[in-house]
Write a protein that holds these residues in place. Structure first.
Motif, short mmCIF file in Angstrom:
data_model
loop_
_atom_site.label_atom_id
_atom_site.label_comp_id
_atom_site.label_asym_id
_atom_site.label_seq_id
_atom_site.Cartn_x
_atom_site.Cartn_y
_atom_site.Cartn_z
N ASP A 1 -16.66 -10.34 -29.73
CA ASP A 1 -18.05 -10.38 -30.34
C ASP A 1 -18.42 -8.67 -30.70
O ASP A 1 -19.36 -8.58 -31.28
CB ASP A 1 -18.92 -10.82 -29.77
CG ASP A 1 -18.61 -12.32 -29.47
OD1 ASP A 1 -18.26 -12.95 -30.24
OD2 ASP A 1 -19.17 -12.92 -28.41
N THR B 1 -22.01 -18.69 -26.07
CA THR B 1 -23.21 -18.20 -26.63
C THR B 1 -24.11 -19.20 -27.08
O THR B 1 -24.96 -19.38 -26.60
CB THR B 1 -22.62 -17.11 -27.93
OG1 THR B 1 -21.82 -15.90 -27.40
CG2 THR B 1 -24.19 -16.75 -28.71
N ALA C 1 -23.62 -12.45 -21.02
CA ALA C 1 -22.59 -11.51 -21.58
C ALA C 1 -21.93 -10.58 -20.86
O ALA C 1 -22.33 -10.28 -19.72
CB ALA C 1 -23.13 -10.75 -22.76
N ASN D 1 -26.53 -18.71 -22.35
CA ASN D 1 -26.28 -19.85 -23.05
C ASN D 1 -26.49 -21.13 -22.29
O ASN D 1 -27.27 -22.24 -23.22
CB ASN D 1 -24.48 -19.77 -23.27
CG ASN D 1 -23.83 -19.95 -22.09
OD1 ASN D 1 -24.03 -19.78 -20.92
ND2 ASN D 1 -22.78 -20.79 -22.40
N MET E 1 -26.28 -12.12 -24.72
CA MET E 1 -26.49 -13.23 -23.92
C MET E 1 -26.71 -12.63 -22.63
O MET E 1 -26.14 -11.56 -22.28
CB MET E 1 -25.73 -14.29 -23.96
CG MET E 1 -25.18 -14.72 -25.28
SD MET E 1 -26.57 -15.38 -26.48
CE MET E 1 -27.00 -16.91 -25.62
N ASP F 1 -21.45 -12.88 -26.76
CA ASP F 1 -21.13 -12.59 -25.27
C ASP F 1 -19.90 -11.90 -24.57
O ASP F 1 -20.13 -11.57 -23.61
CB ASP F 1 -21.06 -14.12 -24.61
CG ASP F 1 -19.82 -14.85 -24.71
OD1 ASP F 1 -19.43 -15.46 -23.85
OD2 ASP F 1 -19.49 -15.18 -25.91
N SER G 1 -23.98 -16.50 -35.06
CA SER G 1 -23.91 -16.48 -33.65
C SER G 1 -22.28 -16.86 -33.35
O SER G 1 -21.62 -17.78 -34.04
CB SER G 1 -24.79 -17.82 -33.09
OG SER G 1 -24.85 -18.06 -31.80
#
Length: 276
Positions: free
Chosen positions: A221, A15, A237, A252, A234, A217, A10
Motif C-alpha cells: 500500500d 484494512t 499497519a 481493521n 491503520m 496497512d 481503501s
C-alpha cells in the motif's frame, strides 16, 4: 484542513476487511452516503474483480475498482486500465516455481485465477481467500496463448525466505515481485502498483492528489499512500506505512476505515487523526 475530498480509496485485507475475513456492514450505507455527496469510493486490492464485486454486492455498481495490485482498473463496468505480463515472463515464473518447495502458482486474467494443482491444503487456501478459479491441465500451455495480468504464489513457507526470494532473484529485474503476507506473493509488470493506478485515475477523472483520501496497512500500500494528499494508516499497519501516512485511524478489527470516513463527513477534516 482536509478540504474537499472527491475520492476515497481503501485497501481490503488488513484494512477494510477484518481479521475474520468479513466486511464491516456499516460500509454499505456509508458508500451510499458518499455517492450521494459525489464522492467516489474505490477498493484497492490484490484480489480479483469478481471477488471484490461479490464482497460489495449491495453497492457493487457504485465502486471504482483497483484490483490485482493495480494491474486492472474498472469503473461503471468499463475497464479504465489493464496492464498485462508477457507470456515469456509468466513462463519464467512457472519454470522457477516448479522447483520451489511448498509453493503453488496461480495465474490471473481479468476474470479468473487458473490453477493446476489439486493439493488439499492449497484448495483450502483458495477457498479461504475466495479465489474464483478454474483448474487447467497445464498452466504453461495457458500462458503461451492467453493474456495474463498477474502471477501469484501461495507459499506454505515464509515467502520472504522461500518463493519471494527465489523469484526476486530470477525475474526481479524484469518485473515487480511483491508479497502481501508471509503466504502470498505477486508478480506484476514493472511499474504496476496501486499507487500508479491511483495516479492514472487522478489524471483520467481530473482529481488532484489533495482531493483523495486513502487507507492502507501493508508494504503493497506504500505507493498508494504516497500518491494521495490524505493518507491514513491503520492502527495495525506495519511501521513503514505508519511512517509514510499523514493520519492514523483505529485498527481493521475496530472498523477504522468507516470510523475515519464518518469523522471526516462530520468534521470536514481529519485533523484529530494526524500522526505526531
Amino acid at each position: 484542513g482536509t478540504g474537499l475530498i472527491k475520492l476515497i480509496a481503501s485497501d481490503m485485507d488488513g484494512t477494510l476487511v477484518k481479521s475474520d475475513g468479513t466486511l464491516d456492514g456499516e460500509i454499505f450505507p456509508l458508500i451510499e452516503q458518499l455517492t450521494a455527496r459525489g464522492i467516489i469510493f474505490a477498493a484497492a486490492t490484490g484480489r480479483q474483480l469478481l471477488n471484490i464485486e461479490e464482497l460489495f454486492a449491495p453497492v457493487a455498481e457504485r465502486l471504482l475498482y483497483i484490483t490485482q495490485n493495480g494491474a486492472h482498473v474498472s469503473y461503471q463496468k468499463q475497464t479504465l486500465a489493464s496492464c498485462g505480463l508477457s507470456a515469456e515472463l509468466v513462463l519464467s515464473c512457472l519454470d522457477e516455481a516448479a522447483s520451489i518447495p511448498d509453493f503453488y502458482p496461480i495465474v490471473f486474467d481479468e476474470s479468473y485465477g487458473y490453477v493446476q494443482h489439486e493439493d488439499e491444503r492449497f484448495q483450502r487456501m483458495l477457498e479461504k481467500f475466495n479465489i474464483i478459479h478454474r483448474k487447467v491441465p497445464d498452466l504453461r500451455a495457458l500462458a503461451e496463448t492467453h493474456p495474463l495480468l498477474r502471477f501469484t504464489g501461495c507459499d506454505f513457507r515464509d515467502t520472504e525466505q522461500n518463493g519471494w526470494k527465489r523469484l526476486q532473484a530470477c525475474i526481479g529485474a524484469r518485473a515487480q515481485v511483491t508479497f502481501s503476507s508471509a503466504m502470498w506473493l505477486d508478480v506484476v509488470a514493472k511499474g504496476v502498483s496501486k499507487g500508479a493506478a491511483m495516479q492514472s485515475i487522478q489524471q483520467r477523472l481530473q482529481i488532484a492528489p489533495e482531493e483523495v483520501m486513502a487507507f492502507g496497512d501493508f508494504y503493497n500500500d506504500l505507493e498508494l499512500i504516497g500518491a494521495v494528499g490524505h493518507s491514513v494508516a491503520m492502527a495495525n499497519a506495519c511501521e513503514a506505512v505508519k511512517k509514510a501516512a499523514r493520519y492514523e485511524t483505529r485498527s481493521n478489527d475496530q472498523g477504522g476505515v468507516v470510523w475515519a470516513i464518518q469523522h471526516y463527513l462530520r468534521e470536514g477534516n481529519l485533523c484529530s487523526l494526524r500522526r505526531v
